[in-house]
Scaffold this motif. Sequence first.
Motif, PDB file in Angstrom:
ATOM      1  N   ARG A 160       0.824  -1.209   0.000  1.00  0.00           N
ATOM      2  CA  ARG A 160       0.000   0.000   0.000  1.00  0.00           C
ATOM      3  C   ARG A 160       0.859   1.259   0.000  1.00  0.00           C
ATOM      4  O   ARG A 160       0.591   2.214  -0.745  1.00  0.00           O
ATOM      5  N   LEU A 161       1.891   1.248   0.835  1.00  0.00           N
ATOM      6  CA  LEU A 161       2.779   2.411   0.887  1.00  0.00           C
ATOM      7  C   LEU A 161       3.513   2.593  -0.443  1.00  0.00           C
ATOM      8  O   LEU A 161       3.656   3.718  -0.926  1.00  0.00           O
ATOM      9  N   ALA A 201       1.087  11.251  -1.055  1.00  0.00           N
ATOM     10  CA  ALA A 201       0.981   9.831  -0.699  1.00  0.00           C
ATOM     11  C   ALA A 201      -0.031   9.635   0.426  1.00  0.00           C
ATOM     12  O   ALA A 201      -0.843   8.698   0.395  1.00  0.00           O
ATOM     13  N   TYR A 202      -0.016  10.536   1.400  1.00  0.00           N
ATOM     14  CA  TYR A 202      -0.959  10.443   2.515  1.00  0.00           C
ATOM     15  C   TYR A 202      -2.397  10.613   2.040  1.00  0.00           C
ATOM     16  O   TYR A 202      -3.303   9.871   2.463  1.00  0.00           O
ATOM     17  N   LEU A 203      -2.630  11.563   1.148  1.00  0.00           N
ATOM     18  CA  LEU A 203      -3.979  11.780   0.626  1.00  0.00           C
ATOM     19  C   LEU A 203      -4.467  10.580  -0.174  1.00  0.00           C
ATOM     20  O   LEU A 203      -5.651  10.208  -0.110  1.00  0.00           O
ATOM     21  N   LEU A 204      -3.581   9.951  -0.937  1.00  0.00           N
ATOM     22  CA  LEU A 204      -3.960   8.745  -1.687  1.00  0.00           C
ATOM     23  C   LEU A 204      -4.332   7.606  -0.740  1.00  0.00           C
ATOM     24  O   LEU A 204      -5.297   6.867  -0.988  1.00  0.00           O
ATOM     25  N   LEU A 205      -3.574   7.466   0.339  1.00  0.00           N
ATOM     26  CA  LEU A 205      -3.890   6.436   1.330  1.00  0.00           C
ATOM     27  C   LEU A 205      -5.221   6.725   2.010  1.00  0.00           C
ATOM     28  O   LEU A 205      -6.004   5.801   2.265  1.00  0.00           O
ATOM     29  N   CYS A 206      -5.471   8.007   2.301  1.00  0.00           N
ATOM     30  CA  CYS A 206      -6.752   8.393   2.905  1.00  0.00           C
ATOM     31  C   CYS A 206      -7.910   8.021   1.993  1.00  0.00           C
ATOM     32  O   CYS A 206      -8.939   7.504   2.440  1.00  0.00           O
ATOM     33  N   ARG A 207      -7.744   8.291   0.720  1.00  0.00           N
ATOM     34  CA  ARG A 207      -8.821   8.016  -0.239  1.00  0.00           C
ATOM     35  C   ARG A 207      -9.099   6.521  -0.354  1.00  0.00           C
ATOM     36  O   ARG A 207     -10.256   6.098  -0.463  1.00  0.00           O
ATOM     37  N   GLU A 213      -6.377   4.493   8.918  1.00  0.00           N
ATOM     38  CA  GLU A 213      -5.428   3.549   8.310  1.00  0.00           C
ATOM     39  C   GLU A 213      -4.292   4.285   7.621  1.00  0.00           C
ATOM     40  O   GLU A 213      -3.133   3.860   7.695  1.00  0.00           O
ATOM     41  N   ALA A 214      -4.597   5.404   6.974  1.00  0.00           N
ATOM     42  CA  ALA A 214      -3.550   6.185   6.317  1.00  0.00           C
ATOM     43  C   ALA A 214      -2.567   6.731   7.344  1.00  0.00           C
ATOM     44  O   ALA A 214      -1.348   6.726   7.120  1.00  0.00           O
ATOM     45  N   ARG A 219       2.835   6.529   9.725  1.00  0.00           N
ATOM     46  CA  ARG A 219       3.637   6.505  10.948  1.00  0.00           C
ATOM     47  C   ARG A 219       4.670   5.381  10.921  1.00  0.00           C
ATOM     48  O   ARG A 219       5.730   5.493  11.529  1.00  0.00           O
ATOM     49  N   SER A 220       4.339   4.292  10.214  1.00  0.00           N
ATOM     50  CA  SER A 220       5.270   3.166  10.162  1.00  0.00           C
ATOM     51  C   SER A 220       6.563   3.531   9.446  1.00  0.00           C
ATOM     52  O   SER A 220       7.588   2.873   9.631  1.00  0.00           O
TER      53      SER A 220
END
Length: 234
Positions: A160-161, A201-207, A213-214, A219-220
């Motif tokens: 995912r990242l 990248a953070y916004l894509l994960l949020c979406r 989860e984003a 944070r990892s």
Amino acid sequence: MAAGAVLVGNALRIYVGEVRGGEHIDRCYGPLYPAMALLSASAELVALADSRYTDAVKLRKTAAELGLPLRRTATYAASEFGNRKDLRAGLHEHAECVETAIAQAADALLVDRDGAAKKLGGLAAAIANNVAADQFMHILPASELPADAVIEPDRLDGRRLAKACFWSASAVSAVSVLLGRFGISATILIPTAFLAWPIGAYLLLCRSYGLSEATRLTRSIRSFLPSGPPQPPA
């Protein structure tokens, strides 16, 4: 203004053409086309009198194309019901189990091409049937799901990242090149790009996966970064 009108007109023309041709379906039913493609490809391999390793590789690639539509369907189905945390988590967990079942069957192509192809065809038919029947929490029956996922949580997080970082870097690079053509200095573009990349990248994960989860995924990354500036040698 004229260029914008042309773009909108072309987009509408393509959309109407897809609807008329029966190609446009609701976003929750995204896995239907790749599932039917997998069913067809599996049948073709079984029908071959003497299948080759390259045929198995092609079928494995076709099977892998089901993963993203399955995860997107989980996201879309959850959003239609208010995007509740527990519902979203359950849908995503089920979609990942289905993806793992497909991956396990595809891995077996190396050992038993004919048997694995028949298995993939059966799974693809079940997926298409259940998605079409709106069974998003039962895309595959429990008997077909793996008891233990072969894709470890750490590997899933890495996927995912990696995807989010890749698409964010691509978008930031494209915008930077475009702005550079307008004469904006590289001394401004480079630091701005470094700031925009993690935000993108953070916004894509949020979406794709939701805010909590984003945040957990981003944070990892900190565990791989130094906690402070390097210390001079004693």
